[in-house]
Design an enzyme around this catalytic site. Structure first.
Site, short mmCIF file in Angstrom:
data_model
loop_
_atom_site.label_atom_id
_atom_site.label_comp_id
_atom_site.label_asym_id
_atom_site.label_seq_id
_atom_site.Cartn_x
_atom_site.Cartn_y
_atom_site.Cartn_z
N HIS A 114 77.77 45.43 9.80
CA HIS A 114 77.19 44.72 10.94
C HIS A 114 78.20 43.89 11.74
CE1 HIS A 114 72.84 43.35 12.16
NE2 HIS A 114 73.49 43.92 13.16
N ASP A 137 67.08 41.62 10.54
CA ASP A 137 68.02 41.48 9.42
C ASP A 137 67.40 40.60 8.34
OD1 ASP A 137 70.49 41.21 7.95
OD2 ASP A 137 71.61 41.29 9.84
N HIS A 139 69.51 38.77 6.90
CA HIS A 139 70.54 37.73 7.02
C HIS A 139 70.70 37.31 8.49
CE1 HIS A 139 71.59 40.62 3.78
NE2 HIS A 139 71.72 39.52 3.06
N ASP A 141 73.70 36.42 9.82
CA ASP A 141 75.05 36.84 10.27
C ASP A 141 75.60 35.86 11.32
OD1 ASP A 141 74.66 38.91 8.53
OD2 ASP A 141 74.37 40.46 10.07
N HIS A 154 81.06 40.63 8.42
CA HIS A 154 79.71 41.13 8.78
C HIS A 154 78.66 40.01 8.68
CE1 HIS A 154 77.81 42.44 4.63
NE2 HIS A 154 78.48 41.32 4.52
N ASP A 242 69.75 45.77 11.29
CA ASP A 242 70.41 45.91 9.98
C ASP A 242 69.36 46.48 9.04
OD1 ASP A 242 71.35 45.37 7.35
OD2 ASP A 242 72.47 43.61 8.03
N ASP A 244 69.04 46.44 6.06
CA ASP A 244 68.63 45.58 4.94
C ASP A 244 67.50 44.63 5.31
OD1 ASP A 244 69.70 43.08 5.93
OD2 ASP A 244 71.62 43.44 4.94
#
Ligand SMILES: NC(=[NH2+])NCCC[C@H](N)C(=O)O
Ligand SMILES: [Mn+2]
Ligand SMILES: [Mn+2]
Length: 318
Positions: A114, A137, A139, A141, A154, A242, A244
């Site tokens: 990412h 996401d 996360h 980031d 990332h 993302d 995830d």
């Protein structure tokens, strides 16, 4: 000049639209091998023909070759790992994505990790300085040079795009902080570092964690996110996904899975709803790592990656 470019909406019917696959086999923003194979698997799974069958004219000139900086010449800068490599790759991606956006083509960037979004979003903003970002996401980031504990870039691209880093790094001077905190919204968060939580609050960034998805439902969350970053529905949208963000039961093959994620339908709903705005100008699908988990799990993750792209490009259920 970039600032004078007129906003080019994506037609609501995809029939005459042109898309460009930007294949980015890149893993330098994080330590796990295999995420560079994500784009190769996505293309081999038939992504391009799938998009053509939706009515898009899709161009793909092969995956990008990123190999110019070798590890010995790229020692950490502070705690940042592979800093020169990531910068170089993201700069190249920014130029490619920017050139497609400028021609009114929809770039679909397939990662890769990412950190690449530092490039893709810079490219979008070079032509649509008023664009907003929907970031899907687990996360945020959003780590800065000061807050990152992993040093994996990332986990940091958004801080560069927003200009939040207090310590300037000459290698990243090319990243123009054109994004503003009122033009990015997150959906799906559930693993946010302490420093990132502080940055989200300090900057008033709209973030819909899995808590809000549970509380309001995905339909209302997407509406709230769009209301926050695109109140008049007149800003071009860059959607950065993302994989995830999805629950690991849906997308197991990814480097930093976190339980309690989006369902298959919630993930697709987001893409469908953003497509329906008619405002999508760039899409990223990131962090598919087919080497993590067994072959069936990898295949399922690649398949879900392809179907998210199709949803963002207008595939409907009926
Ligand atoms: N794109 C991702 N999967 N990012 C994970 C980031 C994890 C962690 N917050 C870090 O900064 O290292
Ligand atoms: Mn993530
Ligand atoms: Mn991410």
């Amino acid at each position: 000049m970039a600032a004078e470019h007129k906003f080019l909406p994506v037609p609501k019917t995809a029939a005459f639209a042109r898309g460009q696959i930007v294949g980015c086999p890149f893993s330098g923003g994080q330590p796990k091998l295999g995420v560079d194979q994500g784009p190769i698997h996505l293309v081999n799974a038939g992504l391009i023909d799938q998009l053509k069958s939706l009515g898009w004219k899709v161009n793909f000139d092969g995956h990008h070759q990123f190999e110019e900086v070798n590890a010995q010449q790229d020692p950490p800068i502070g705690v940042l790992k592979n800093p020169r490599l990531v910068s170089k790759v993201c700069k190249a991606v920014a130029d490619v994505v920017g050139s497609h956006v400028g021609r009114g083509e929809l770039p679909v960037t397939i990662g890769g990790d990412h950190s690449l979004a530092m490039g893709t979003i810079s490219g979008t903003l070079s032509h649509h300085p008023d664009a907003c970002v929907i970031w899907i996401d687990a996360h945020a980031d959003l780590n800065t040079v000061e807050t990152t504990t992993s040093g994996n870039i990332h986990g940091m691209p958004v801080s560069f795009l927003l200009g939040l880093n207090k310590t300037p790094i000459p290698e990243y001077a090319w990243v123009e902080p054109r994004l503003t905190p009122d033009r990015i919204a997150y959906i799906g968060l559930r693993d946010v570092d302490a420093g990132e939580k502080r940055l989200l609050k300090e900057n008033g960034i709209k973030a819909f964690s899995m808590h809000e998805v549970d509380k309001y439902g995905i339909g209302a969350v997407v509406e709230k996110a769009l209301d926050a970053v695109n109140p008049k529905r007149d800003r071009p949208i860059h959607l950065s996904f993302d994989v995830d963000a999805l629950d690991p039961s849906v997308a197991p093959s990814t480097g930093t899975p976190v339980r309690g994620g989006l369902t298959f339908r919630e993930g697709h709903y987001i893409c469908e709803a953003v497509h329906e705005t008619g405002l999508l100008v760039a899409f990223d699908i990131m962090e598919v790592n087919p080497s993590l988990a067994d072959a069936d799990a990898a295949k399922a993750t690649v398949a879900v990656g392809c179907s998210l792209v199709r949803s963002a490009l207008g595939e409907t259920l009926l």
